[in-house]
Design a protein around this motif. Structure first.
Motif: not given
Length: 200
Positions: A26-32, A79-87
């Motif tokens: 869900n987190g990654v698909s919001k951006y890619f 960790a996922l929150d940081r991944i989303e910020k980078q994406l």
């Protein structure tokens, strides 16, 4: 997206594994929506759970982040929150450069990456000191050196949380290095090789 969840000397239960897989998707698909795979490794250090998270979103782009928390769910969520910020930052850069194609870096060539053991601190016997010390290889892996601009190399280094990155400069056609300086700025090494004519 294929997600691999591993525990290092700890057992990752089904509930936590399901939480990680669903949250990452869900987190990654919001951006890619074309992310290829992801790997999450959880371990225990003293009183906290440590999470290492890496997402491969294609085109040689890897996004990594880590976090620590006394609760394993909170450790992963951080960790996922940081991944989303980078994406989010990466996607904003894509838009500012007028299209995704600007960051589709080509592979310049493949290389081997080695981890070397440090030089021993103890004084060597006089007989051994006469010979040049040779570092011992303790790990080996493949590495891809991308063909890209300086700005793209800095972006890739930032996304992957690397201290330095070697790349093939698409403008000068030479090998360059960008790295993080102690003062917080980014250093850039662009070797200048002077050609000398051989005397007859």
């Amino acid at each position: 997206m294929h997600v691999i969840v591993k525990g290092k000397q700890i057992d990752v239960g089904d509930a936590l594994r399901e939480h990680i897989e669903e949250s990452l998707e869900n987190g990654v698909s919001k951006y890619f929506d074309n992310a290829i795979d992801a790997q999450v490794t959880l371990s225990r250090n003293s009183h906290n759970f440590h999470t290492e998270c890496s997402v491969h979103i294609g085109s040689g782009i890897d996004v990594t982040a880590s976090a620590d928390n006394a609760d394993p769910y909170m450790s992963f969520d951080s960790a996922l929150d940081r991944i989303e910020k980078q994406l989010r930052r990466y996607k904003r850069r894509l838009k500012s450069h007028h299209g995704k194609e600007r960051f589709q870096a080509k592979l310049a060539f493949a290389a081997q990456s080695y981890v070397l053991a440090p030089e021993p601190e103890d004084e060597q016997p006089e007989a051994e000191a006469q010979d040049e010390w040779q570092p011992m290889i303790i790990a080996e892996s493949s590495a891809d050196i991308p063909d890209c601009s300086v700005g793209e190399a800095v972006m890739r280094m930032d996304l992957a949380n690397l201290p330095a990155m070697m790349f093939h400069n698409s403008l000068t056609k030479g090998l360059n290095v960008v790295y993080r300086r102690p003062d917080g700025n980014i250093g850039w090494i662009d070797p200048k090789i002077e050609k000398t004519e051989k005397s007859a």
